[in-house]
Enzyme design. Structure first.
Site, PDB file in Angstrom:
ATOM      1  N   ASP A  21       0.819  -1.216   0.000  1.00 32.07           N
ATOM      2  CA  ASP A  21       0.000   0.000   0.000  1.00 32.07           C
ATOM      3  C   ASP A  21       0.854   1.267   0.000  1.00 32.07           C
ATOM      4  O   ASP A  21       1.952   1.276   0.547  1.00 32.07           O
ATOM      5  CB  ASP A  21      -0.916  -0.013   1.237  1.00 32.07           C
ATOM      6  CG  ASP A  21      -2.080   0.942   1.119  1.00 32.07           C
ATOM      7  OD1 ASP A  21      -2.345   1.442   0.000  1.00 32.07           O
ATOM      8  OD2 ASP A  21      -2.730   1.207   2.141  1.00 32.07           O
ATOM      9  N   ASN A  69     -11.119  -2.504  -4.932  1.00 35.93           N
ATOM     10  CA  ASN A  69     -10.367  -1.637  -5.851  1.00 35.93           C
ATOM     11  C   ASN A  69     -11.049  -1.475  -7.210  1.00 35.93           C
ATOM     12  O   ASN A  69     -10.725  -0.552  -7.965  1.00 35.93           O
ATOM     13  CB  ASN A  69      -8.927  -2.135  -6.048  1.00 35.93           C
ATOM     14  CG  ASN A  69      -8.027  -1.963  -4.847  1.00 35.93           C
ATOM     15  OD1 ASN A  69      -7.117  -2.752  -4.608  1.00 35.93           O
ATOM     16  ND2 ASN A  69      -8.260  -0.919  -4.046  1.00 35.93           N
TER      17      ASN A  69
HETATM   18  C1  IPE Z   1      -5.483  -2.674  -0.080  1.00 38.41           C
HETATM   19  O1  IPE Z   1      -5.093  -1.371  -0.335  1.00 38.41           O
HETATM   20  C2  IPE Z   1      -5.459  -3.468  -1.329  1.00 38.41           C
HETATM   21  C3  IPE Z   1      -4.163  -3.597  -1.963  1.00 38.41           C
HETATM   22  C4  IPE Z   1      -3.010  -3.258  -1.473  1.00 38.41           C
HETATM   23  C5  IPE Z   1      -4.191  -4.194  -3.255  1.00 38.41           C
HETATM   24  P1  IPE Z   1      -6.173  -0.187  -0.431  1.00 38.41           P
HETATM   25  O2  IPE Z   1      -5.412   1.066  -0.590  1.00 38.41           O
HETATM   26  O3  IPE Z   1      -7.188  -0.497  -1.448  1.00 38.41           O
HETATM   27  O4  IPE Z   1      -6.839  -0.273   1.007  1.00 38.41           O
HETATM   28  P2  IPE Z   1      -7.865   0.693   1.743  1.00 38.41           P
HETATM   29  O5  IPE Z   1      -9.103   0.710   0.945  1.00 38.41           O
HETATM   30  O6  IPE Z   1      -7.227   2.022   1.860  1.00 38.41           O
HETATM   31  O7  IPE Z   1      -8.051   0.058   3.082  1.00 38.41           O
HETATM   32  C1  IPE Z   2      -1.559   0.260  -3.316  1.00 40.47           C
HETATM   33  O1  IPE Z   2      -1.358   1.626  -3.364  1.00 40.47           O
HETATM   34  C2  IPE Z   2      -1.857  -0.351  -4.657  1.00 40.47           C
HETATM   35  C3  IPE Z   2      -3.244  -0.773  -4.843  1.00 40.47           C
HETATM   36  C4  IPE Z   2      -4.195  -0.711  -3.951  1.00 40.47           C
HETATM   37  C5  IPE Z   2      -3.592  -1.310  -6.136  1.00 40.47           C
HETATM   38  P1  IPE Z   2      -2.565   2.642  -3.379  1.00 40.47           P
HETATM   39  O2  IPE Z   2      -2.961   2.887  -4.782  1.00 40.47           O
HETATM   40  O3  IPE Z   2      -3.653   2.179  -2.486  1.00 40.47           O
HETATM   41  O4  IPE Z   2      -1.872   3.934  -2.763  1.00 40.47           O
HETATM   42  P2  IPE Z   2      -2.482   4.956  -1.720  1.00 40.47           P
HETATM   43  O5  IPE Z   2      -2.987   4.143  -0.564  1.00 40.47           O
HETATM   44  O6  IPE Z   2      -3.570   5.686  -2.410  1.00 40.47           O
HETATM   45  O7  IPE Z   2      -1.334   5.826  -1.330  1.00 40.47           O
HETATM   46 MG    MG Z   3      -4.064   2.442  -0.522  1.00 39.31          MG
END
Ligand code: IPE
Ligand code: IPE
Ligand code: MG
Length: 247
Positions: A21, A69
């Protein structure tokens, strides 16, 4: 000295799971768009795969895309899927050469045909490999996985293929996407968020948790080894006392 040199190679977690993340925030800090962060995050994933292989991790699960997502802006979903296809296709030869097995957990029925095909090809072509197993959680949601398992079990009971009294933890686990894969010993989440986000709810029941503020694109080999070092300082008691464990 690197954290790698401090590791006890006899106490390496068998299965490490990672919630990768923070790509978006990493990009925003640099005034770039989120996709730039995802691209950089791919480099971290590659380094971590290498690092895990170096110390003898047997199973590495990477949370790449959650069922939630799908709600992101269409262009971001598209870019993420494209990156995935590109990486899986490019890395397939290395997977084969290094004897890595690829598995995917999640609701693959939601994937576009080209994404599905690329993923399935990599799964098929590495299915006899006996080295580390890389499990990509893709279109993955744990509650959905559990409901899916309940449905399959109910169906078997209805058809008389399973007795209600035969349902136990092992039977249940065998109906999850992760059937046959041991539960994670260690869960890493980057970016400072202190939540599980619908990841492996059943499987994490006795997993050691590790949260770091480092954003995923900055999480490289050394950060991975540091996390493993942290894991090795812990005592897993499974409800028992320390004294019991010493005997
Ligand atoms: C969790 O990350 C899913 C992945 C890392 C693929 P998110 O960024 O989607 O999580 P939330 O929604 O902030 O909890
Ligand atoms: C994790 O990074 C990747 C996925 C969830 C696909 P994020 O895209 O969630 O990055 P933040 O949380 O917005 O910084
Ligand atoms: Mg995230």
């Amino acid at each position: 000295m690197s954290f790698k040199d401090k590791l006890d190679l006899k106490k390496v977690p068998q299965h490490v799971a990672i919630i990768m993340d923070g790509n978006g925030r990493w990009a925003r800090q640099r005034n770039k768009d989120r996709i730039f962060g995802h691209r950089e995050g791919v480099k971290s994933a590659k380094e971590v795969v290498e690092a895990a292989g170096e110390i003898g991790v047997k199973y590495l699960t990477l949370y790449a895309f959650s069922s939630e997502n799908w709600q992101r802006p269409e262009h971001e979903v598209k870019a993420l899927m494209q990156l995935l296809v590109q990486e899986i296709t490019e890395e397939l030869d290395r997977f084969k050469k290094e004897n890595l097995q690829l598995k995917v957990i999640g609701d693959l029925s939601r994937l576009d045909q080209d994404v599905y095909n690329a993923v399935q090809k990599a799964i098929d072509e590495t299915s006899n490999n006996t080295g580390m197993t890389i499990i990509i959680a893709l279109s993955y949601g744990s509650r959905q996985e559990i409901v899916n398992a309940v449905r399959q079990i109910a169906q078997k009971v209805k058809e008389g293929r399973l007795e209600v009294s035969q349902i136990n933890e092992q039977v249940f686990a065998n109906h999850l996407y992760t059937a046959g894969i041991p539960d994670p010993d260690f869960l890493i989440r980057t970016s400072g968020e202190l939540r599980i986000s619908n990841f492996l709810l059943w499987q994490l029941s006795y997993t050691e948790l590790y949260f770091t503020k480092v954003l995923w694109p900055d999480f490289r080999k050394e950060q991975f080894f540091e996390a493993i070092y942290n894991f090795q300082q812990r005592e897993r008691r499974y409800g028992k006392t320390s004294e019991q464990l010493e005997n």
